[in-house]
Motif scaffolding. Structure first.
Motif, mmCIF file in Angstrom:
data_model
loop_
_atom_site.group_PDB
_atom_site.id
_atom_site.type_symbol
_atom_site.label_atom_id
_atom_site.label_comp_id
_atom_site.label_asym_id
_atom_site.label_seq_id
_atom_site.Cartn_x
_atom_site.Cartn_y
_atom_site.Cartn_z
ATOM 1 N N ASP A 30 93.274 95.664 35.691
ATOM 2 C CA ASP A 30 94.279 95.263 36.683
ATOM 3 C C ASP A 30 94.168 93.757 36.940
ATOM 4 O OD1 ASP A 30 96.121 95.111 38.678
ATOM 5 O OD2 ASP A 30 94.873 96.109 40.200
ATOM 6 N N THR A 31 94.843 92.981 36.105
ATOM 7 C CA THR A 31 94.838 91.522 36.247
ATOM 8 C C THR A 31 96.188 90.990 35.787
ATOM 9 O OG1 THR A 31 93.564 89.518 35.767
ATOM 10 C CG2 THR A 31 93.901 91.027 33.919
ATOM 11 N N TRP A 35 97.076 85.206 37.713
ATOM 12 C CA TRP A 35 95.793 85.219 38.443
ATOM 13 C C TRP A 35 94.722 84.482 37.631
ATOM 14 C CZ3 TRP A 35 90.660 86.164 38.379
ATOM 15 C CH2 TRP A 35 90.005 86.323 39.601
ATOM 16 N N ARG A 39 92.877 80.991 38.881
ATOM 17 C CA ARG A 39 91.461 80.987 39.269
ATOM 18 C C ARG A 39 90.546 80.356 38.235
ATOM 19 N NH1 ARG A 39 90.570 84.404 43.930
ATOM 20 N NH2 ARG A 39 92.673 84.911 44.597
ATOM 21 N N ARG A 154 87.198 93.670 35.588
ATOM 22 C CA ARG A 154 88.150 92.548 35.539
ATOM 23 C C ARG A 154 87.527 91.238 36.017
ATOM 24 N NH1 ARG A 154 92.368 93.544 40.580
ATOM 25 N NH2 ARG A 154 90.796 93.587 42.248
ATOM 26 N N GLY A 155 86.421 91.339 36.766
ATOM 27 C CA GLY A 155 85.773 90.125 37.278
ATOM 28 C C GLY A 155 85.051 89.337 36.193
ATOM 29 N N PHE A 160 85.462 85.238 29.113
ATOM 30 C CA PHE A 160 84.654 84.809 27.962
ATOM 31 C C PHE A 160 85.374 84.995 26.627
ATOM 32 C CE2 PHE A 160 81.807 85.828 31.409
ATOM 33 C CZ PHE A 160 80.880 84.807 31.378
ATOM 34 N N LEU A 198 73.685 86.363 37.551
ATOM 35 C CA LEU A 198 74.381 86.301 36.253
ATOM 36 C C LEU A 198 73.392 86.761 35.190
ATOM 37 C CD1 LEU A 198 76.728 85.406 34.431
ATOM 38 C CD2 LEU A 198 75.857 83.068 34.562
ATOM 39 N N GLN A 218 81.361 84.355 42.856
ATOM 40 C CA GLN A 218 81.405 83.263 43.843
ATOM 41 C C GLN A 218 80.070 82.533 43.936
ATOM 42 O OE1 GLN A 218 83.049 84.123 47.653
ATOM 43 N NE2 GLN A 218 85.031 84.713 46.827
ATOM 44 N N VAL A 220 77.861 82.245 41.526
ATOM 45 C CA VAL A 220 77.723 81.430 40.319
ATOM 46 C C VAL A 220 78.520 80.142 40.478
ATOM 47 C CG1 VAL A 220 78.282 81.308 37.852
ATOM 48 C CG2 VAL A 220 77.245 83.381 38.797
ATOM 49 N N PHE A 221 79.716 80.281 40.989
ATOM 50 C CA PHE A 221 80.593 79.121 41.176
ATOM 51 C C PHE A 221 79.918 78.062 42.062
ATOM 52 C CE2 PHE A 221 83.964 76.523 42.636
ATOM 53 C CZ PHE A 221 84.988 76.612 41.712
ATOM 54 N N HIS A 252 80.234 72.059 29.840
ATOM 55 C CA HIS A 252 80.343 73.455 29.422
ATOM 56 C C HIS A 252 81.663 73.976 29.966
ATOM 57 C CE1 HIS A 252 79.915 77.670 29.059
ATOM 58 N NE2 HIS A 252 79.566 77.882 30.309
ATOM 59 N N ALA A 254 83.454 76.541 31.333
ATOM 60 C CA ALA A 254 83.376 77.855 31.977
ATOM 61 C C ALA A 254 84.657 78.170 32.720
ATOM 62 C CB ALA A 254 82.195 77.899 32.934
ATOM 63 N N ILE A 258 85.514 74.804 38.146
ATOM 64 C CA ILE A 258 84.149 74.246 38.174
ATOM 65 C C ILE A 258 84.185 72.813 37.629
ATOM 66 C CG2 ILE A 258 81.793 74.428 37.254
ATOM 67 C CD1 ILE A 258 82.085 77.460 37.263
#
Ligand code: ACO
Length: 325
Positions: A30-31, A35, A39, A154-155, A160, A198, A218, A220-221, A252, A254, A258
């Motif tokens: 569900d994405t 979105w 993000r 979905r998170g 990746f 992570l 969040q 990790v961010f 990097h 990601a 970031i």
């Protein structure tokens, strides 16, 4: 003062053929395209073919780096592969790359620092090349990250992709100042107490399985923006230049947010930051050499410029490394 530096003399990148768009993933979880772009800045990623292993991606990138440097596989006397998705638990992916490229007997090993792996590997290679222990080092970041993903989460599954990048490093004479060509300084860090934000929930000595990537996004961010900023400043200080002296930042890849957050904290204009995350997503240790290869081949980064690469990843590990091309 006369010194020996390790110079990057060739760079190559390789992305597998299959493109997976955000819309493709919206059929699994569900994405939505909107979105993911808002993000993360990611529009698509690549997936390795079923019969492609990490070493296959690594070999393709290595061949391109060899061509760019004018060197041959027979001249390589050190191979370091940064990967968190090895072909096998052992032998190291570097051993497999050595065999596939037909390189002579010489040191070959993997570095495992997840998304920071390429920054770690460059620093390790510098220890060999600048001390005269290697004359033609092959340093690769290569990953099949899609093999670690849980395609019901979905998170994480949207973030990746697969790919590889490689550089050739050779000794070059310098004067010992920041005008030298070659690697000028680095800062490496690890904080194992934050390993649980992570990680992959499997491994040979625990579950006996490969496992899936798990992440508290969040956390990790927030850690990424703070930690990377600190490492960039420490790297510049160790090499003796100011962050504002850097011509190009190659982070990097990601997440675009970031990249923007770090640039804002460091007071860097975003037009000095190479961003390729939109078309290959987070390829972990491969993302820096992939971005570097793209920015050199399209003429953005040129010989003589001061480049700073940085990353944070599982461990938590993070770091930065600066070199003049
Ligand atoms: N599509 C739609 N909704 C989603 C998706 C998705 N793909 N993923 C999460 N959501 C939902 C969540 O379920 C949550 O819903 P709820 O409010 O109903 O519970 C909502 O979006 C908000 O979730 P958050 O986690 O708060 O979203 P956030 O704005 O933090 O964005 C993201 C999530 C993109 C993962 C962000 O935290 C991030 O980028 N973190 C860094 C992760 C990263 O880059 N990791 C790579 C490895 S580390 C490195 O390389 C630096």
């Amino acid at each position: 003062m006369s010194v020996t530096r390790s110079a990057i003399t060739g760079v190559g990148g390789y992305l597998p053929d299959e493109v997976v768009t955000n819309t493709d993933l919206s059929k699994l979880v569900d994405t939505s395209d909107a979105w993911i772009i808002e993000r993360t800045g990611i529009r698509e990623r690549r997936r390795a073919a079923k019969d492609q292993a990490t070493s296959d991606l690594a070999v393709e990138a290595a061949r391109r780096a060899l061509v760019a440097s004018g060197r041959t596989a027979e001249e390589i006397d050190l191979i370091i592969v940064a990967t968190t998705t090895p072909d096998l638990t052992f032998p190291a992916t570097a051993s497999i790359v050595q065999k596939k490229l037909g390189c002579p007997v010489a040191p070959a090993f993997d570095v495992q620092a997840v998304c920071s792996g390429f920054v770690y590997a460059l620093s390790v290679a510098d220890g060999f090349v600048a001390r005269g222990l290697a004359k033609c080092a092959l340093v690769i970041g290569a990953e099949c990250m899609t093999r670690l993903l849980d395609f019901t989460d979905r998170g994480t599954c949207v973030l990746f992709g697969d790919g590889a990048g490689a550089v050739i490093m050779e000794p070059v004479a310098g004067r010992g100042d920041t005008h030298d060509t070659g690697l000028l300084g680095f800062a490496l860090r690890c904080d194992g107490t934050k390993g649980d934000i992570l990680y992959v929930d499997g491994g040979p000595s625990t579950t006996g399985t490969v496992g899936h990537l798990r992440m508290m996004g969040q956390q990790v961010f927030k850690n990424a923006v703070v930690n990377i900023t600190e490492a960039v400043e420490a790297c510049a200080a160790s090499a003796g230049f100011k962050v504002s002296d850097v011509d190009w930042f190659v982070p990097h890849q990601a997440n675009q947010r970031i990249l923007a957050g770090v640039a804002a904290r460091l007071g860097i204009s975003e037009d000095k930051v190479v961003s390729t995350v939109a078309h290959h997503a987070n390829t972990s240790a491969a993302s820096i050499p992939l971005a570097l290869a793209e920015a050199i081949s399209d003429g953005r980064i040129s010989k003589g410029q001061l480049v700073l690469v940085e990353a944070m990843g599982g461990g938590l590990t993070w770091g930065a490394c600066a070199f003049r091309l």
